[in-house]
Design a protein around this motif. Structure first.
Motif, PDB file in Angstrom:
ATOM      1  N   TYR A 296      12.565  -2.588 -46.187  1.00  0.00           N
ATOM      2  CA  TYR A 296      12.575  -1.150 -46.472  1.00  0.00           C
ATOM      3  C   TYR A 296      11.166  -0.648 -46.760  1.00  0.00           C
ATOM      4  CZ  TYR A 296      12.733   2.802 -49.759  1.00  0.00           C
ATOM      5  OH  TYR A 296      12.470   3.977 -50.425  1.00  0.00           O
ATOM      6  N   LEU A 297      10.426  -1.393 -47.585  1.00  0.00           N
ATOM      7  CA  LEU A 297       9.066  -0.982 -47.935  1.00  0.00           C
ATOM      8  C   LEU A 297       8.155  -0.949 -46.713  1.00  0.00           C
ATOM      9  CD1 LEU A 297       8.601  -2.995 -51.263  1.00  0.00           C
ATOM     10  CD2 LEU A 297       8.874  -0.517 -51.034  1.00  0.00           C
ATOM     11  N   GLN A 298       8.264  -1.970 -45.851  1.00  0.00           N
ATOM     12  CA  GLN A 298       7.334  -2.080 -44.728  1.00  0.00           C
ATOM     13  C   GLN A 298       7.741  -1.231 -43.529  1.00  0.00           C
ATOM     14  OE1 GLN A 298       6.003  -6.304 -43.998  1.00  0.00           O
ATOM     15  NE2 GLN A 298       7.231  -6.717 -45.806  1.00  0.00           N
ATOM     16  N   MET A 299       9.039  -1.186 -43.221  1.00  0.00           N
ATOM     17  CA  MET A 299       9.478  -0.507 -42.006  1.00  0.00           C
ATOM     18  C   MET A 299       9.829   0.965 -42.224  1.00  0.00           C
ATOM     19  SD  MET A 299      11.861  -3.473 -40.270  1.00  0.00           S
ATOM     20  CE  MET A 299      11.255  -5.141 -40.084  1.00  0.00           C
ATOM     21  N   VAL A 300      10.264   1.308 -43.431  1.00  0.00           N
ATOM     22  CA  VAL A 300      10.625   2.703 -43.723  1.00  0.00           C
ATOM     23  C   VAL A 300       9.492   3.415 -44.436  1.00  0.00           C
ATOM     24  CG1 VAL A 300      12.249   4.191 -44.958  1.00  0.00           C
ATOM     25  CG2 VAL A 300      13.087   2.143 -43.806  1.00  0.00           C
ATOM     26  N   ARG A 301       8.916   2.763 -45.456  1.00  0.00           N
ATOM     27  CA  ARG A 301       7.843   3.395 -46.243  1.00  0.00           C
ATOM     28  C   ARG A 301       6.455   3.069 -45.719  1.00  0.00           C
ATOM     29  NH1 ARG A 301       9.692   5.125 -51.287  1.00  0.00           N
ATOM     30  NH2 ARG A 301       7.599   6.053 -51.381  1.00  0.00           N
ATOM     31  N   HIS A 302       6.365   2.118 -44.772  1.00  0.00           N
ATOM     32  CA  HIS A 302       5.089   1.706 -44.163  1.00  0.00           C
ATOM     33  C   HIS A 302       4.090   1.203 -45.211  1.00  0.00           C
ATOM     34  CE1 HIS A 302       6.670   3.417 -40.507  1.00  0.00           C
ATOM     35  NE2 HIS A 302       6.832   4.586 -41.107  1.00  0.00           N
ATOM     36  N   VAL A 303       4.605   0.443 -46.160  1.00  0.00           N
ATOM     37  CA  VAL A 303       3.769  -0.185 -47.174  1.00  0.00           C
ATOM     38  C   VAL A 303       3.216  -1.488 -46.601  1.00  0.00           C
ATOM     39  CG1 VAL A 303       3.753  -1.174 -49.504  1.00  0.00           C
ATOM     40  CG2 VAL A 303       5.163   0.841 -49.008  1.00  0.00           C
ATOM     41  N   SER A 304       1.981  -1.820 -46.898  1.00  0.00           N
ATOM     42  CA  SER A 304       1.369  -3.044 -46.371  1.00  0.00           C
ATOM     43  C   SER A 304       2.025  -4.285 -46.980  1.00  0.00           C
ATOM     44  CB  SER A 304      -0.125  -3.064 -46.682  1.00  0.00           C
ATOM     45  OG  SER A 304      -0.351  -3.235 -48.072  1.00  0.00           O
ATOM     46  N   GLU A 305       1.825  -5.432 -46.329  1.00  0.00           N
ATOM     47  CA  GLU A 305       2.368  -6.685 -46.842  1.00  0.00           C
ATOM     48  C   GLU A 305       1.821  -6.990 -48.236  1.00  0.00           C
ATOM     49  OE1 GLU A 305       0.892  -6.444 -43.903  1.00  0.00           O
ATOM     50  OE2 GLU A 305       2.307  -7.083 -42.333  1.00  0.00           O
ATOM     51  N   THR A 355      20.085   6.411 -54.184  1.00  0.00           N
ATOM     52  CA  THR A 355      19.349   7.622 -54.554  1.00  0.00           C
ATOM     53  C   THR A 355      17.918   7.633 -54.017  1.00  0.00           C
ATOM     54  OG1 THR A 355      18.456   6.751 -56.650  1.00  0.00           O
ATOM     55  CG2 THR A 355      20.686   7.682 -56.684  1.00  0.00           C
ATOM     56  N   LEU A 356      17.438   6.473 -53.554  1.00  0.00           N
ATOM     57  CA  LEU A 356      16.069   6.423 -53.038  1.00  0.00           C
ATOM     58  C   LEU A 356      15.946   7.219 -51.751  1.00  0.00           C
ATOM     59  CD1 LEU A 356      15.189   2.623 -53.516  1.00  0.00           C
ATOM     60  CD2 LEU A 356      14.494   4.533 -54.970  1.00  0.00           C
ATOM     61  N   ASN A 357      14.779   7.798 -51.536  1.00  0.00           N
ATOM     62  CA  ASN A 357      14.498   8.471 -50.267  1.00  0.00           C
ATOM     63  C   ASN A 357      13.151   8.006 -49.747  1.00  0.00           C
ATOM     64  OD1 ASN A 357      12.444  10.090 -51.582  1.00  0.00           O
ATOM     65  ND2 ASN A 357      14.116  11.333 -52.412  1.00  0.00           N
ATOM     66  N   GLN A 358      12.677   8.642 -48.703  1.00  0.00           N
ATOM     67  CA  GLN A 358      11.444   8.179 -48.063  1.00  0.00           C
ATOM     68  C   GLN A 358      10.185   8.567 -48.821  1.00  0.00           C
ATOM     69  OE1 GLN A 358      12.724   9.965 -44.326  1.00  0.00           O
ATOM     70  NE2 GLN A 358      12.638   7.961 -43.350  1.00  0.00           N
ATOM     71  N   THR A 359      10.339   9.291 -49.921  1.00  0.00           N
ATOM     72  CA  THR A 359       9.179   9.670 -50.735  1.00  0.00           C
ATOM     73  C   THR A 359       9.370   9.316 -52.210  1.00  0.00           C
ATOM     74  OG1 THR A 359      10.083  11.908 -51.028  1.00  0.00           O
ATOM     75  CG2 THR A 359       8.562  11.561 -49.170  1.00  0.00           C
ATOM     76  N   GLY A 430      20.641   2.818 -42.872  1.00  0.00           N
ATOM     77  CA  GLY A 430      21.271   1.518 -43.056  1.00  0.00           C
ATOM     78  C   GLY A 430      21.013   0.955 -44.441  1.00  0.00           C
ATOM     79  N   PHE A 431      19.802   1.188 -44.969  1.00  0.00           N
ATOM     80  CA  PHE A 431      19.453   0.697 -46.299  1.00  0.00           C
ATOM     81  C   PHE A 431      20.307   1.375 -47.367  1.00  0.00           C
ATOM     82  CE2 PHE A 431      16.524   0.588 -50.051  1.00  0.00           C
ATOM     83  CZ  PHE A 431      16.525  -0.778 -50.227  1.00  0.00           C
ATOM     84  N   ARG A 432      20.550   2.670 -47.181  1.00  0.00           N
ATOM     85  CA  ARG A 432      21.415   3.383 -48.124  1.00  0.00           C
ATOM     86  C   ARG A 432      22.858   2.865 -48.048  1.00  0.00           C
ATOM     87  NH1 ARG A 432      20.062   9.869 -48.449  1.00  0.00           N
ATOM     88  NH2 ARG A 432      18.605   9.690 -50.202  1.00  0.00           N
ATOM     89  N   LEU A 433      23.342   2.639 -46.834  1.00  0.00           N
ATOM     90  CA  LEU A 433      24.684   2.093 -46.666  1.00  0.00           C
ATOM     91  C   LEU A 433      24.786   0.724 -47.325  1.00  0.00           C
ATOM     92  CD1 LEU A 433      27.533   2.129 -45.481  1.00  0.00           C
ATOM     93  CD2 LEU A 433      26.571   1.277 -43.320  1.00  0.00           C
ATOM     94  N   LEU A 434      23.730  -0.070 -47.201  1.00  0.00           N
ATOM     95  CA  LEU A 434      23.701  -1.382 -47.854  1.00  0.00           C
ATOM     96  C   LEU A 434      23.854  -1.221 -49.362  1.00  0.00           C
ATOM     97  CD1 LEU A 434      23.206  -4.465 -47.649  1.00  0.00           C
ATOM     98  CD2 LEU A 434      20.756  -3.980 -47.891  1.00  0.00           C
TER      99      LEU A 434
END
Length: 461
Positions: A296-305, A355-359, A430-434
């Motif tokens: 979620y962090l890397q593919m949705v939020r584009h956070v580095s490894e 409750t999390l979103n992309q920001t 999908g992450f929210r559904l999870l």
């Protein structure tokens, strides 16, 4: 405790930490491997499945093998296998060979986990409980900081580094073990005169084969059920073959004298069965987040490894801090209160995911990780205490083996659940559904935890 005993613990500890370290570091490398090999999320998930399926099979098998051939030999052989697989994995020409290397690596690290505790129990007679607790810190600490180490390694040196980093640990453990682990006693006459056929019967090779074929085939069939609803006839047939093999496996286990998974033990001690069911579910919950959150962090939020690893450190540190507190609490009040609180925290954490979103701010994501981390720390001690409370002393060995099997089944189910929900691409929806599904499962765990006070009544209801 003398100096030799301390060095013995260090040599064994450096070996047994490789299994949890390698099972956790990979969580941060999933996105990178998906990009490098141009594969969808479902296929890349086999890097997780393969490790846990192999570990679930290898650990009890190697435990039996050590009784026949010697614990020191099995431990040293495991270090050699781990060294070779860690060296060859980055040289894999394709993803298939990487999976093979990963399977070999899990077998090698499982050889050490299967006998490491036994070596310390046998050869350290003073302050034995303290020695075993130190080994537990090696294992839990490696699992806790694995995502952090993996994030740094992938960020600075790319994914091969998460395999190369094992080499110095394996070499150091091997050299120390040669000097500190006493030589094995001569094998018994049973082991010397035992044919391969008898040994295969002892470890239930037929049961292991049926279990492996059935589980892998069923996973292949289930993973074809993508969110689009399209399922090929070939995958349906493979899935049915898996179900058939697992059915034959259950029948075989009920008849054989030395079963790989003793189902009759579950039937005989129902309270212990419920503890194992709960342990499987809490591992499903924990590892669904453990592997899903970095993606979620890397593919949705584009956070580095690198920053993903730092954020995931919240999960590990919370778990480490909670474990000793849980120990004192459970000594006074028993496992039930801690397990109820743990289940509630997992429920709240799962709801918080929705409750999390992309920001969402960093603090919001850290709260989710902290909730699951504290819950894991409570479970690590509470579930073990619940197992001892629900299982007779005369079957402690069998109970511990079943307990570890439940752990691996939970981790496999967590990866399966995430892969089915996400399909080929990890998505925010999908992450929210999870999160919703995890909340439902967590509520079921709350229900089981509340009823643990009177374990016998679980069967009557």
């Amino acid at each position: 405790m003398n100096v030799h005993s301390r060095w013995l613990m260090i040599s064994v500890g450096l070996g047994i930490l490789l299994n949890p370290l390698n099972s956790s570091m990979i969580s941060v490398a999933i996105a990178r491997l998906q990009h490098v090999y141009r594969l969808d999320f479902t296929v890349v998930s086999w890097i997780i499945f393969s490790f846990y399926i192999s570990s679930a099979i290898a650990q009890p098998v190697m435990g039996k093998a050590s009784d026949l051939f010697g614990r020191r030999k099995i431990f040293l052989a495991g270090l050699v296998v781990s060294f070779v697989s860690s060296f060859l994995a980055p040289l894999s020409p394709n993803f298939g060979w990487l999976i093979v290397s990963r399977i070999v690596q899990s077998i090698g690290t499982s050889m050490m986990v299967a006998v490491g505790m036994a070596i310390v129990r046998i050869h350290i007679t003073e302050k034995q409980a303290s020695a075993l607790s130190v080994l537990s810190i090696f294992q839990s600490g490696a699992a806790a900081i694995g995502p952090f180490i993996g994030g740094i390694l992938v960020h600075w040196w790319d994914w091969p580094a998460i395999f190369f980093v094992n080499i110095p640990f394996a070499v150091a453990s091997f050299l120390l073990s040669l000097r500190t682990i006493p030589k094995d006693e001569p094998p018994t006459s049973v082991a010397v005169g035992m044919s391969f056929r008898k040994w295969f019967e002892l470890i239930d090779a037929s049961g292991i084969l049926l279990f492996t074929v059935g589980l892998v085939a069923l996973l292949v069939g289930l993973l074809s059920a993508k969110p689009s609803g399209h399922v090929s006839l070939g995958n349906i047939i493979v899935g049915l073959i898996g179900l058939l093999a697992l059915g034959v496996f259950v029948r075989h286990e009920l008849k054989t004298a030395s079963p790989f998974i003793p189902f009759r033990t579950f039937a005989k001690y129902p309270a212990m069965t419920w503890v194992n069911v709960q342990f499987m579910l809490v591992n499903l919950l924990f590892y669904a987040l453990f592997f899903g959150f970095p993606s979620y962090l890397q593919m949705v939020r584009h956070v580095s490894e690198f920053h993903t690893g730092i954020l995931m450190l919240t999960l590990g540190l919370s778990s480490l801090v909670a474990s000793p507190i849980a120990g004192r609490w459970i000594d006074k009040s028993g496992p039930r209160p801690a397990l109820v609180v743990s289940a509630i925290l997992m429920t709240l954490g799962s709801v918080w995911i929705v409750t999390l979103n992309q920001t969402s701010p960093v603090i919001s994501m850290s709260l989710v990780l902290a909730a699951f981390g504290v819950s894991n720390g409570l479970n690590a001690v509470g579930m073990q205490a619940a197992l001892f409370k629900s299982s007779p002393k005369e079957i402690t060995g069998v109970a511990s083996g079943l307990f570890n099997t439940s752990r691996y089944l939970g981790t496999i189910l967590s990866s399966l659940l995430t892969s089915i929900i996400m399909g080929g691409t990890f998505s925010f929806g999908g992450f929210r559904l999870l999160g919703v599904i995890l909340a439902v499962i967590a509520l079921a765990v709350v229900f089981i935890s509340v009823r643990l006070r009177e374990p016998r009544q679980l069967v009557k209801s």
